[in-house]
Design an enzyme around this catalytic site. Structure first.
Site, PDB file in Angstrom:
ATOM      1  N   THR A  40       0.842  -1.201   0.000  1.00 21.43           N
ATOM      2  CA  THR A  40       0.000   0.000   0.000  1.00 21.43           C
ATOM      3  C   THR A  40       0.873   1.246   0.000  1.00 21.43           C
ATOM      4  OG1 THR A  40      -0.137   0.336   2.400  1.00 21.43           O
ATOM      5  CG2 THR A  40      -1.626  -1.293   1.443  1.00 21.43           C
ATOM      6  N   GLU A  41       0.365   2.311  -0.573  1.00 23.94           N
ATOM      7  CA  GLU A  41       1.063   3.604  -0.569  1.00 23.94           C
ATOM      8  C   GLU A  41       0.050   4.717  -0.310  1.00 23.94           C
ATOM      9  OE1 GLU A  41       4.194   4.161  -0.557  1.00 23.94           O
ATOM     10  OE2 GLU A  41       5.126   2.335  -1.371  1.00 23.94           O
ATOM     11  N   VAL A  42       0.081   5.214   0.911  1.00 25.99           N
ATOM     12  CA  VAL A  42      -0.786   6.320   1.318  1.00 25.99           C
ATOM     13  C   VAL A  42       0.004   7.624   1.182  1.00 25.99           C
ATOM     14  CG1 VAL A  42      -1.962   7.325   3.328  1.00 25.99           C
ATOM     15  CG2 VAL A  42      -2.154   4.883   2.869  1.00 25.99           C
TER      16      VAL A  42
END
Length: 307
Positions: free
Chosen positions: A274-276
């Site tokens: 994931t990449e927030v």
């Protein structure tokens, strides 16, 4: 725009002196022992909390950091086993606190159907100094292969191997921040003896699939889940995110095993990183944490739908 880092000589990789200078500039900015450990300890009532290792950084900062894993109870061999990792890059705040929030709010309900293992904060020194690297100026998220040199990564590898468990799903929680361009990528280029060329930081959430073992349907399920919480990153003018071609809305691919990424640490057929984007003017820290939880639950729902 090219950015020259303040340590080292352009065109020359760092030696011990440059790494020592870099380390001397790092400062403790927040507390793993205050922010993270109490939250892990509080999970003891509902989960099995195991210490799987320790980072002895007494010579660096006068501290040793215990490394913890949190397991759902009543593991059963006939249930799928799921791994969630956070804080591989300690500065990526919602990765750590998203893993904890998932345990605090969602994990118990899913543990009826799956075995859950969460490593909430793999790089606690990085958490405290708000850093991508460990004190040896090594990126743990390039160190999960057999030849990796970061103890943070290798202790995870050894622990997972000791479990002798086949994982069905692995979600690795990360962030992309403005400091990637202002600090971490220029420092990496300087260490390598090259010059950094910045790419645009995407405004919004995206995921990284495995180019070597892609599972695009899983990524879509995660994106659909996260989109209910925060906005999904749009491609740049070249149709890319962080310099990589977009494979589907909000998804790029990396060769995870080749790069030694955490996403390659198991043989799970379903993997996502994931990449927030916490620096977005359109997202709060709370939304970032919720986005990480939504990514994990979206992935779990997809896994369970596969029967």
């Amino acid at each position: 725009m090219d950015k020259i880092y303040h340590i080292g000589t352009v065109g020359q990789p760092w030696g011990d002196a440059e790494k020592a200078q870099w380390l001397s500039e790092q400062q403790i900015k927040r507390s793993f022992f205050d922010d993270v450990l109490p939250a892990i300890a509080a999970l003891n009532n509902d989960f099995d909390v195991e210490q799987y290792g320790e980072l002895d950084y007494q010579h660096v900062c006068g501290k040793s950091y215990p490394l913890f894993a949190v397991k759902s109870r009543n593991w059963q061999s006939n249930k799928p086993t799921v791994l969630v990792t956070g804080g591989v890059h300690g500065y990526e705040t919602s990765g750590v606190h998203g893993a904890l929030r998932f345990l605090q709010t969602k994990a118990q309900a899913y543990s009826e159907k799956v075995n859950i293992l969460v490593l909430p904060c793999i790089s606690p020194w990085g958490y405290e100094t708000i850093n991508r690297w460990n004190p040896q100026a090594i990126d743990p998220n390039r160190s999960f292969g057999e030849s990796g040199k970061a103890s943070e990564a290798q202790q995870v590898r050894q622990y997972l191997a000791s479990l002798d468990t086949q994982f069905s799903l692995h979600i690795d929680l990360h962030e992309t921040t403005d400091s990637d361009n202002s600090e971490f990528r220029p420092a990496k280029a300087a260490q390598d003896g090259t010059v950094n060329k910045n790419w645009n930081i995407p405004d919004g959430y995206y995921t990284v699939d495995d180019a070597e073992h892609p599972c695009p349907a899983l990524q879509k399920a995660i994106i659909d889940s996260v989109a209910k919480v925060t906005h999904i990153a749009e491609p740049d003018d070249e149709g890319k995110l962080i310099g990589e071609p977009m494979q589907q809305p909000g998804v790029i691919n990396y060769a995870k095993a080749t790069l030694g990424l955490c996403g390659s640490v198991t043989d799970a057929p379903l993997v996502s990183t994931t990449e927030v984007y916490p620096d977005s003017p359109s997202a709060t820290p709370e939304q970032c944490i919720q986005a990480q939880v939504a990514a994990v639950t979206g992935a779990l729902e997809y896994l369970l739908q596969q029967g």
